[in-house]
Design an enzyme around this catalytic site. Structure first.
Site, PDB file in Angstrom:
ATOM      1  CE1 TYR A  26      41.795  38.859  39.089  1.00 55.59           C
ATOM      2  CE2 TYR A  26      40.820  40.891  38.263  1.00 55.59           C
ATOM      3  CZ  TYR A  26      41.404  40.173  39.289  1.00 55.59           C
ATOM      4  OH  TYR A  26      41.595  40.759  40.509  1.00 55.59           O
ATOM      5  CD  GLU A  48      44.310  44.679  43.945  1.00 54.53           C
ATOM      6  OE1 GLU A  48      44.522  45.776  43.381  1.00 54.53           O
ATOM      7  OE2 GLU A  48      43.473  43.865  43.508  1.00 54.53           O
ATOM      8  CD1 TRP A  56      43.641  43.236  36.921  1.00 52.62           C
ATOM      9  CD2 TRP A  56      45.025  43.730  38.607  1.00 52.62           C
ATOM     10  NE1 TRP A  56      43.698  42.148  37.758  1.00 52.62           N
ATOM     11  CE2 TRP A  56      44.540  42.426  38.800  1.00 52.62           C
ATOM     12  CE3 TRP A  56      45.918  44.258  39.536  1.00 52.62           C
ATOM     13  CZ2 TRP A  56      44.913  41.639  39.882  1.00 52.62           C
ATOM     14  CZ3 TRP A  56      46.286  43.464  40.619  1.00 52.62           C
ATOM     15  CH2 TRP A  56      45.786  42.172  40.784  1.00 52.62           C
TER      16      TRP A  56
END
Length: 191
Positions: A26, A48, A56
């Site tokens: 990522y 988000e 995350w």
């Protein structure tokens, strides 16, 4: 002090980018790369918002589940969701089951479709390509004047579950600012 650190492959990365194996790809391949299309920005905005209050890493690991549940984050398809779809999503263990966040994703799809010029044009007006670089993660802001302005504009246009911190995370993830640390091999990669 949390400066760029070398991974097992010898490349210097932002510390979070080597904290878990899922983060390496990522960090190296996506975070900070410019996203300029409405559907891509809508997906990142939704993710988000779903991440708010969570790790995350949780979102990354559920990303394919989110994509399936939200029809690839196609704003037109999500905008057509009704109460039955919300209930379907509330029962879907492949995503984060939070009613307020699910309803916000649907409302945000509708708001995105109503934006003159589209979501990408709105978001990219707030880009800050000349933002200063940082050597330490402690120096990276949680929000900026630009993210405050973006959140305010999106809220005015009917978006939900968006504040200055979430807007700044979107800006970082989608390349509106380059918050790869000085010393990170990805810093400046997209200029």
């Amino acid at each position: 002090m949390s400066t760029a650190i070398r991974g097992e492959d010898g490349l210097a990365r932002c510390p979070w980018g080597v904290s878990a194996p899922d983060y390496v790809a990522y960090h190296d391949e996506e975070w900070g790369r410019p996203v300029r299309d409405d559907q891509g920005l809508y997906e990142r905005l939704c993710l988000e918002a779903f991440q708010s209050g969570l790790s995350w890493l949780t979102i990354l690991r559920k990303r394919e589940g989110f994509r399936a549940a939200f029809h690839g984050f196609d704003p037109e398809k999500v905008a057509a969701f009704g109460p039955d779809d919300v209930e379907r999503l509330m029962a879907d263990a492949a995503i984060v089951r939070n009613r307020a966040k699910i309803e916000a994703a649907v409302a945000n799809a509708r708001a995105a479709l109503d934006l003159p010029g589209g979501l990408a044009a709105t978001v990219w007006r707030h880009a800050d390509p000349d933002a200063p670089g940082h050597r330490d993660t402690g120096d990276v802001p949680a929000m900026t004047d630009g993210s405050k302005a973006l959140a305010k504009e999106l809220k005015r246009d009917g978006f939900r579950f968006i504040g200055p911190t979430t807007a700044y995370a979107l800006m970082q993830a989608c390349g509106l600012v380059d918050d790869h640390l000085i010393g990170c091999h990805r810093r400046g990669a997209y200029r």
